[in-house]
Write a protein that holds these residues in place. Structure first.
Motif, PDB file in Angstrom:
ATOM      1  N   GLU A  33       0.829  -1.203   0.000  1.00 37.79           N
ATOM      2  CA  GLU A  33       0.000   0.000   0.000  1.00 37.79           C
ATOM      3  C   GLU A  33       0.868   1.260   0.000  1.00 37.79           C
ATOM      4  O   GLU A  33       0.585   2.229  -0.725  1.00 37.79           O
ATOM      5  N   GLU A  74      -7.270   0.989  -2.379  1.00 34.24           N
ATOM      6  CA  GLU A  74      -8.540   0.713  -1.691  1.00 34.24           C
ATOM      7  C   GLU A  74      -8.741  -0.789  -1.486  1.00 34.24           C
ATOM      8  O   GLU A  74      -9.201  -1.224  -0.424  1.00 34.24           O
ATOM      9  N   GLN A  75      -8.390  -1.587  -2.506  1.00 33.31           N
ATOM     10  CA  GLN A  75      -8.518  -3.035  -2.361  1.00 33.31           C
ATOM     11  C   GLN A  75      -7.599  -3.560  -1.266  1.00 33.31           C
ATOM     12  O   GLN A  75      -8.003  -4.405  -0.455  1.00 33.31           O
ATOM     13  N   ASN A  78      -9.080  -2.953   2.022  1.00 31.37           N
ATOM     14  CA  ASN A  78     -10.128  -3.926   2.353  1.00 31.37           C
ATOM     15  C   ASN A  78      -9.530  -5.257   2.803  1.00 31.37           C
ATOM     16  O   ASN A  78     -10.027  -5.891   3.740  1.00 31.37           O
ATOM     17  N   LEU A  81      -8.375  -4.945   6.308  1.00 31.21           N
ATOM     18  CA  LEU A  81      -9.506  -4.967   7.241  1.00 31.21           C
ATOM     19  C   LEU A  81      -9.987  -6.389   7.484  1.00 31.21           C
ATOM     20  O   LEU A  81     -10.283  -6.777   8.619  1.00 31.21           O
ATOM     21  N   ARG A  82     -10.045  -7.191   6.413  1.00 27.37           N
ATOM     22  CA  ARG A  82     -10.486  -8.581   6.571  1.00 27.37           C
ATOM     23  C   ARG A  82      -9.509  -9.384   7.419  1.00 27.37           C
ATOM     24  O   ARG A  82      -9.906 -10.226   8.231  1.00 27.37           O
ATOM     25  N   ILE A 139     -15.781 -13.765   0.746  1.00 33.05           N
ATOM     26  CA  ILE A 139     -15.475 -12.336   0.621  1.00 33.05           C
ATOM     27  C   ILE A 139     -14.137 -12.133  -0.069  1.00 33.05           C
ATOM     28  O   ILE A 139     -13.988 -11.279  -0.958  1.00 33.05           O
ATOM     29  N   GLN A 140     -13.121 -12.925   0.304  1.00 32.85           N
ATOM     30  CA  GLN A 140     -11.804 -12.794  -0.310  1.00 32.85           C
ATOM     31  C   GLN A 140     -11.847 -13.146  -1.793  1.00 32.85           C
ATOM     32  O   GLN A 140     -11.175 -12.504  -2.614  1.00 32.85           O
ATOM     33  N   LEU A 143     -13.376 -10.175  -3.567  1.00 37.07           N
ATOM     34  CA  LEU A 143     -12.469  -9.035  -3.637  1.00 37.07           C
ATOM     35  C   LEU A 143     -11.337  -9.251  -4.621  1.00 37.07           C
ATOM     36  O   LEU A 143     -10.829  -8.292  -5.218  1.00 37.07           O
TER      37      LEU A 143
END
Length: 218
Positions: A33, A74-75, A78, A81-82, A139-140, A143
């Motif tokens: 990031e 942004e990805q 996320n 966060l997961r 979810i993964q 994404l």
């Protein structure tokens, strides 16, 4: 009995190994990031340079690449966060397991209640963990699915962003102090010095007036 003696250390080792793996993955995502953030900032600077050079097409391309970097950032956010959620859930499950083990070694007055309820509680807890793990996998997968982000860019938004950059550059140029240029020397062709104006001849009336003033002075 053997599960009590050997199962618990193995479960704790697996939980610690999983937490360590999640922590390493989280650190890797944070580094990626940071790299993408620097790349996005570099594209903005390049767009400014192309704007100064009146290369509008190249500046637009820089802004498109910046948008792609921002979507990747942004990805990654996320994903982080997961992973945080997974780590919290795993730590909670570990605390739950330790609590159950502590209850198993409780006073003899609680043994009857433990036999009636502990197995059901553990099974319920494991079902919840399995359900959360399956949801996390889904979810993964969602994404990580590829998307055609570049095709959805709004050209009007990019034009507006480019105009903002041009306005900012123009404002920076206007705020810079203006330099005063020295006055250019007057050149005389051929190295000649400009001639002085020739004195005018006095008229007869002026001569008479001068003579009269001289006599009055005497």
């Amino acid at each position: 009995m053997f599960n009590r003696l050997f199962g618990k250390p193995k479960q704790e080792a697996n939980a610690l190994a999983t937490l360590e793996k999640l922590s390493e993955t989280l650190e890797m995502l944070e580094k990626k990031e940071n790299v993408l953030v620097k790349k996005a900032a570099a594209e903005v600077e390049r767009a400014k340079e192309f704007t100064r050079g009146k290369n509008k097409r190249a500046a637009i391309q820089c802004l498109k690449r910046k948008r792609l970097y921002e979507q990747q950032i942004e990805q990654l956010g996320n994903f982080q966060l997961r992973i945080h959620d997974q780590m919290i859930m795993l730590e909670g499950a570990k605390a739950t397991t330790e609590t159950v083990d502590a209850l198993r070694t409780g006073a003899s007055a609680m043994k009857a209640m433990q036999k009636a309820t502990n197995i059901d509680d553990v099974d319920k807890t494991m079902d919840e963990i399995n359900e959360q793990t399956e949801n996390m996998k889904q979810i993964q997968e969602a994404l990580s699915a590829p998307i055609g982000a570049a095709a959805d860019f709004d050209e009007d938004e990019l034009e507006a962003e480019l105009e903002d950059l041009e306005s900012a550059e123009l404002e920076e140029q206007l705020l810079q102090p203006a330099s005063t240029a020295p006055a250019a020397p007057v050149s005389v062709p051929g190295g000649r010095v400009p001639a002085r104006p020739a004195p005018q001849k006095r008229t007869a009336e002026e001569d008479e007036l001068a003579a009269l003033q001289a006599e009055m002075a005497l």
